[in-house]
Design a protein around this motif. Structure first.
Motif, short mmCIF file in Angstrom:
data_model
loop_
_atom_site.label_atom_id
_atom_site.label_comp_id
_atom_site.label_asym_id
_atom_site.label_seq_id
_atom_site.Cartn_x
_atom_site.Cartn_y
_atom_site.Cartn_z
N ARG A 35 33.67 36.54 31.19
CA ARG A 35 34.85 37.41 31.03
C ARG A 35 36.03 36.96 31.88
O ARG A 35 37.18 37.14 31.51
CB ARG A 35 34.49 38.86 31.32
CG ARG A 35 34.30 39.15 32.78
CD ARG A 35 33.85 40.53 33.06
NE ARG A 35 32.48 40.38 33.53
CZ ARG A 35 31.66 41.35 33.72
NH1 ARG A 35 32.00 42.56 33.48
NH2 ARG A 35 30.45 41.12 34.13
N TRP A 38 38.34 34.39 30.25
CA TRP A 38 39.26 34.93 29.24
C TRP A 38 40.28 35.90 29.82
O TRP A 38 41.15 36.38 29.09
CB TRP A 38 38.47 35.61 28.13
CG TRP A 38 37.64 34.63 27.36
CD1 TRP A 38 36.28 34.47 27.41
CD2 TRP A 38 38.11 33.65 26.44
NE1 TRP A 38 35.88 33.46 26.59
CE2 TRP A 38 36.98 32.93 25.97
CE3 TRP A 38 39.37 33.29 25.96
CZ2 TRP A 38 37.08 31.89 25.05
CZ3 TRP A 38 39.46 32.25 25.04
CH2 TRP A 38 38.34 31.58 24.60
N TYR A 42 43.46 38.06 28.00
CA TYR A 42 43.57 39.52 27.95
C TYR A 42 44.88 39.98 28.58
O TYR A 42 45.56 40.87 28.05
CB TYR A 42 42.38 40.18 28.66
CG TYR A 42 41.03 39.76 28.14
CD1 TYR A 42 40.80 39.54 26.80
CD2 TYR A 42 39.95 39.60 29.01
CE1 TYR A 42 39.55 39.15 26.33
CE2 TYR A 42 38.70 39.21 28.55
CZ TYR A 42 38.51 38.99 27.21
OH TYR A 42 37.28 38.61 26.75
N HIS A 118 33.64 41.51 21.10
CA HIS A 118 34.64 40.51 20.76
C HIS A 118 34.97 40.47 19.27
O HIS A 118 36.12 40.25 18.90
CB HIS A 118 34.22 39.14 21.31
CG HIS A 118 34.32 39.10 22.79
ND1 HIS A 118 33.27 39.45 23.62
CD2 HIS A 118 35.36 38.82 23.61
CE1 HIS A 118 33.67 39.36 24.87
NE2 HIS A 118 34.92 38.99 24.89
#
Length: 187
Positions: A35, A38, A42, A118
């Motif tokens: 996470r 990414w 985000y 996702h």
């Protein structure tokens, strides 16, 4: 029937987890499921929505959060405790077959919450932005796919876990995008 499906799932898992093993995937795919890797994406989505869409952007981000929360709640809190399928990396019968590329975790395997979340987010974003930016369709689907595939490669999910997670996430993304479209004219 269920037993033959499980045998197929284990065989496909091993083809991906062991059969596709290589140094490049060993480096790349653990990153794809992380996470923190990414987090810039985000953050970009949040900033982009607020700058480009102002008040409407706040609703997009709000619905993204609802989409994520629904996916996580349904996959992790409702289905996983009911099904109680062990992760492949925790399965005693596969102990000699597992390549430990990441920590296994103690949670259950079915369905993959990564895949659910996702795909839900990807489908929601596709429905929100497709009219203005057509490339979002293949990009968002590939993004969700590579994260889901990574879960199999690193050994924390079986293929059916991610396939069901993808279907569940797609359904959630469709539902939340329809809700968003209903409130959108009022924005």
């Amino acid at each position: 029937m269920i037993e033959s499906l499980q045998q197929f799932d284990v065989a496909l898992f091993l083809k991906i987890h062991r059969g596709m093993g290589n140094p490049f995937f060993d480096w790349l795919l653990p990153l794809m499921r992380n996470r923190y890797f990414w987090a810039p994406l985000y953050l970009f989505i949040i900033i982009f929505c607020f700058i480009e869409y102002k008040k409407k952007g706040a609703y997009i981000i709000g619905m993204l959060l609802v989409t994520f929360a629904m996916g996580d709640l349904i996959a992790s809190r409702l289905i996983k405790p009911f099904v109680t399928r062990l992760r492949p990396c925790n399965e005693p019968g596969l102990a000699d077959e597992i390549i430990h590329r990441v920590g296994c975790g103690s949670g259950y395997s079915f369905p993959s919450a990564h895949a659910t979340n996702h795909f839900a987010i990807a489908v929601f974003l596709i429905f929100v932005f497709y009219d203005k930016w057509k490339p979002i369709l293949p990009i968002a689907l590939f993004w969700a796919f590579i994260i889901s595939f990574s879960q199999i490669y690193v050994g924390v999910h079986y293929p059916i876990d991610t396939m069901v997670g993808a279907l569940l996430g797609t359904t959630i993304g469709l539902i939340t995008s329809k809700i968003y479209r209903k409130i959108q004219p009022q924005l």
